[in-house]
Design an enzyme around this catalytic site. Structure first.
Site, PDB file in Angstrom:
ATOM      1  N   ASP A  34      14.030  12.212 -22.401  1.00 45.34           N
ATOM      2  CA  ASP A  34      12.410  12.034 -22.078  1.00 45.34           C
ATOM      3  C   ASP A  34      12.098  11.379 -20.834  1.00 45.34           C
ATOM      4  O   ASP A  34      11.172  10.786 -20.429  1.00 45.34           O
ATOM      5  CB  ASP A  34      11.705  11.584 -23.338  1.00 45.34           C
ATOM      6  CG  ASP A  34      12.390  10.079 -23.425  1.00 45.34           C
ATOM      7  OD1 ASP A  34      13.187   9.682 -22.917  1.00 45.34           O
ATOM      8  OD2 ASP A  34      11.751   9.529 -24.294  1.00 45.34           O
ATOM      9  N   ARG A  93       0.040  -4.337  -0.982  1.00 40.72           N
ATOM     10  CA  ARG A  93      -1.248  -4.111  -0.568  1.00 40.72           C
ATOM     11  C   ARG A  93      -2.640  -4.331  -1.284  1.00 40.72           C
ATOM     12  O   ARG A  93      -3.643  -4.396  -0.996  1.00 40.72           O
ATOM     13  CB  ARG A  93      -1.612  -2.673   0.416  1.00 40.72           C
ATOM     14  CG  ARG A  93      -0.587  -2.827   1.813  1.00 40.72           C
ATOM     15  CD  ARG A  93      -0.535  -1.448   2.440  1.00 40.72           C
ATOM     16  NE  ARG A  93       0.468  -0.710   1.434  1.00 40.72           N
ATOM     17  CZ  ARG A  93       0.823   0.817   1.787  1.00 40.72           C
ATOM     18  NH1 ARG A  93       0.269   1.225   2.802  1.00 40.72           N
ATOM     19  NH2 ARG A  93       1.488   1.618   0.636  1.00 40.72           N
ATOM     20  N   GLN A  94      -2.268  -4.460  -2.531  1.00 41.77           N
ATOM     21  CA  GLN A  94      -3.199  -4.418  -3.394  1.00 41.77           C
ATOM     22  C   GLN A  94      -3.206  -6.111  -4.104  1.00 41.77           C
ATOM     23  O   GLN A  94      -2.945  -6.582  -5.088  1.00 41.77           O
ATOM     24  CB  GLN A  94      -3.024  -3.697  -4.880  1.00 41.77           C
ATOM     25  CG  GLN A  94      -3.230  -2.154  -4.231  1.00 41.77           C
ATOM     26  CD  GLN A  94      -3.130  -1.240  -5.453  1.00 41.77           C
ATOM     27  OE1 GLN A  94      -3.578  -1.541  -6.492  1.00 41.77           O
ATOM     28  NE2 GLN A  94      -2.247  -0.276  -5.526  1.00 41.77           N
ATOM     29  N   ASP A 168      -3.869  -3.411  13.801  1.00 38.99           N
ATOM     30  CA  ASP A 168      -5.134  -3.905  13.091  1.00 38.99           C
ATOM     31  C   ASP A 168      -5.311  -5.660  13.306  1.00 38.99           C
ATOM     32  O   ASP A 168      -4.275  -6.191  13.521  1.00 38.99           O
ATOM     33  CB  ASP A 168      -5.395  -3.398  11.884  1.00 38.99           C
ATOM     34  CG  ASP A 168      -4.037  -3.697  10.756  1.00 38.99           C
ATOM     35  OD1 ASP A 168      -3.594  -4.790  10.919  1.00 38.99           O
ATOM     36  OD2 ASP A 168      -3.877  -3.039   9.789  1.00 38.99           O
ATOM     37  N   LYS A 192      -9.091  -1.646  13.861  1.00 40.41           N
ATOM     38  CA  LYS A 192      -9.015  -0.441  12.992  1.00 40.41           C
ATOM     39  C   LYS A 192     -10.297  -0.615  11.804  1.00 40.41           C
ATOM     40  O   LYS A 192     -10.401  -1.716  11.285  1.00 40.41           O
ATOM     41  CB  LYS A 192      -7.552  -0.461  12.492  1.00 40.41           C
ATOM     42  CG  LYS A 192      -7.368   0.770  11.603  1.00 40.41           C
ATOM     43  CD  LYS A 192      -6.128   0.679  10.750  1.00 40.41           C
ATOM     44  CE  LYS A 192      -6.097  -0.382   9.448  1.00 40.41           C
ATOM     45  NZ  LYS A 192      -4.728  -0.209   8.745  1.00 40.41           N
ATOM     46  N   ARG A 194     -11.152   1.061   8.116  1.00 40.19           N
ATOM     47  CA  ARG A 194     -10.928   2.214   7.126  1.00 40.19           C
ATOM     48  C   ARG A 194     -12.019   2.368   6.267  1.00 40.19           C
ATOM     49  O   ARG A 194     -12.815   1.510   5.626  1.00 40.19           O
ATOM     50  CB  ARG A 194      -9.606   1.464   6.343  1.00 40.19           C
ATOM     51  CG  ARG A 194      -9.093   2.630   5.324  1.00 40.19           C
ATOM     52  CD  ARG A 194      -8.125   1.783   4.417  1.00 40.19           C
ATOM     53  NE  ARG A 194      -7.008   1.556   4.904  1.00 40.19           N
ATOM     54  CZ  ARG A 194      -5.750   2.559   5.237  1.00 40.19           C
ATOM     55  NH1 ARG A 194      -5.968   3.598   4.698  1.00 40.19           N
ATOM     56  NH2 ARG A 194      -4.855   1.901   5.854  1.00 40.19           N
TER      57      ARG A 194
HETATM   58  C1  R5P Z   1      -2.067  -1.998   6.612  1.00 39.97           C
HETATM   59  O1  R5P Z   1      -2.990  -3.207   6.655  1.00 39.97           O
HETATM   60  C2  R5P Z   1      -0.674  -2.191   6.564  1.00 39.97           C
HETATM   61  O2  R5P Z   1      -0.551  -3.310   7.477  1.00 39.97           O
HETATM   62  C3  R5P Z   1      -0.113  -0.993   7.592  1.00 39.97           C
HETATM   63  O3  R5P Z   1      -0.761  -1.040   8.620  1.00 39.97           O
HETATM   64  C4  R5P Z   1      -0.355   0.297   6.745  1.00 39.97           C
HETATM   65  O4  R5P Z   1      -0.411   0.141   5.255  1.00 39.97           O
HETATM   66  C5  R5P Z   1       0.284   1.267   7.050  1.00 39.97           C
HETATM   67  O5  R5P Z   1       0.037   2.547   6.387  1.00 39.97           O
HETATM   68  P1  R5P Z   1      -0.029   4.019   7.147  1.00 39.97           P
HETATM   69  O6  R5P Z   1       1.183   4.234   7.744  1.00 39.97           O
HETATM   70  O7  R5P Z   1      -0.158   5.079   5.799  1.00 39.97           O
HETATM   71  O8  R5P Z   1      -1.193   4.085   8.099  1.00 39.97           O
END
Ligand code: R5P
Length: 306
Positions: A34, A93-94, A168, A192, A194
Site C-alpha cells: 500500500d 517558503r511557508q 526579488d 517582483k 506575485r
Molecule cells: C522566492 O521568494 C524564492 O526565493 C525563489 O525566488 C522562488 O521560490 C523560486 O521559485 P520559481 O523558480 O518557481 O520561480
C-alpha cells in the site's frame, strides 16, 4: 559517530562519508504494497552521536516521512545525540501566514522533528534568516555563498562591468552578504510582484545602478519552476544588460523547468547538490557545485563541540 542517509540524496551522503573517511551506515527500508514504508536500523547506535542526511525536495512528504522514521528509529535504538542534516529544508517558503486560514507548514515540520527528539539540525541557505529562530533546538545554518563568490572570482565576473542581482526584494540580505564576500561588488534587485491567487509573476523594474554594467549575476536561494529567475533575466536584458548568469543553492527543478531554463536567455546556471538532479534534468549550461566538503566540515565541528 555514524552517518545514515535517507533515499533523497544518497550521492551527497556518500560524498560526505568519503570526505570524512567513514562508511555510510546501513538501514533496511521496505515498502508495503500500500506504499507504507518500514525503516529498520540494523547497526548498534547505543550512546552514539548519529547524523542523518535527508534532503526534503520532491516528493517532499515522502522524503520527510523517511526522515521522521529515521529519527524515531535511531532514538529508540539508543542513539544519544541525533543531528538531522536537511540540506534543502522543504516547506520553508511557508514560514508564516500569507492569507487568512492558512497553516504554517514549516512550523508543523519543525515541531515534528523536535518532538521526535532530534537534537540539532543542519541546513543551507534557508529562505529567510529568521527561520533558524523558529526552532528550539540548535540549527547550523550554512551557506553556499562563499562557494558562489569563489566561482564568480574564478570566472572573472567580479569586475566593475558586472553586477549582482537579487530576483526579488526578499533576497536583498543574501545579495548584500555575497557582495561583502566580493569586496563590495555592486548589487541591485528586481522588483517582483506575485499575485497570490493566480500565482502570476510580473517585474516592475530594477533597483540599483545598471549604468555601464554588461553582465548581471542573479543569485537566489532556489530555482523551482525557474519563472522567478527567468523573469528577472528578461527584465535585466530589457534594461540593457548584455549577459545574465544565475546562481542558486537549491535546484528544486520541477518537471518542466529544465526545458524552460535551457531555452531561456540565461547564459549559464550554477547550483549546488543539496538536491539530487537526475541526468534527465541536467543540461549543457548547468554547473553543479558540491557542498559535501562544507557539510563534512560542519559534522566535524559539531563532533568537536559535542
Ligand atoms: C522566492 O521568494 C524564492 O526565493 C525563489 O525566488 C522562488 O521560490 C523560486 O521559485 P520559481 O523558480 O518557481 O520561480
Amino acid at each position: 559517530m555514524k552517518l545514515f542517509s535517507g533515499n533523497a540524496n544518497r550521492q551527497l551522503a556518500q560524498k560526505i562519508a568519503d570526505t570524512l573517511n567513514i562508511s555510510l551506515s546501513k538501514t533496511e527500508v521496505s515498502i508495503f504494497p500500500d506504499g507504507e514504508k518500514r525503516i529498520q536500523i540494523t547497526q548498534n547506535v547505543v550512546d552514539e552521536h548519529v547524523f542523518i542526511l535527508q534532503t526534503a525536495n520532491t516528493p517532499v512528504d515522502m522524503n520527510y516521512m523517511e526522515l521522521f522514521f529515521l529519527i524515531d528509529a535511531l532514538k529508540r535504538s539508543g542513539a544519544e545525540f541525533v543531528t538531522a542534516i536537511v540540506p534543502y529544508f522543504g516547506y520553508q517558503r511557508q514560514d508564516h501566514i500569507f492569507r487568512d486560514g492558512e497553516a504554517v507548514s514549516l512550523e508543523v515540520i519543525i515541531k515534528i522533528i523536535q518532538t521526535l527528539g532530534a537534537d540539532r539540525v543542519v541546513s543551507l541557505d534557508m529562505h529567510s534568516v529568521r527561520i533558524p529562530d523558529m526552532f528550539t533546538i540548535p540549527v547550523s545554518h550554512l551557506s553556499a555563498l562563499p562557494k558562489f563568490a569563489a566561482s564568480i572570482i574564478h570566472n572573472g565576473w567580479n569586475g566593475i562591468e558586472n553586477i549582482l542581482v537579487s530576483p526579488d526584494m526578499g533576497g536583498i540580505a543574501r545579495i548584500k552578504k555575497l557582495s561583502e564576500y566580493l569586496d563590495g561588488m555592486d548589487y541591485a534587485y528586481v522588483e517582483k510582484n506575485r499575485d497570490l491567487n493566480s500565482g502570476l509573476l510580473t517585474a516592475s523594474g530594477v533597483y540599483g545602478n545598471l549604468k555601464r554594467k554588461k553582465r548581471a549575476i542573479i543569485v537566489d536561494d532556489m530555482i523551482s519552476s525557474g519563472k522567478t529567475i527567468v523573469l528577472a533575466a528578461q527584465e535585466l536584458l530589457h534594461q540593457g544588460i548584455e549577459t545574465v548568469s544565475a546562481f542558486a543553492t537549491h535546484a528544486i527543478f520541477t518537471e518542466e523547468s529544465s526545458i524552460f531554463l535551457k531555452t531561456s536567455p540565461i547564459e549559464n546556471f550554477f547550483v549546488t547538490d543539496t538536491v539530487l538532479i537526475p541526468p534527465e534534468k541536467q543540461f549543457a549550461q548547468l554547473t553543479i557545485l558540491s557542498i559535501a566538503e562544507e557539510l563534512a566540515k560542519e559534522v566535524q565541528t559539531i563532533l568537536h563541540d559535542y
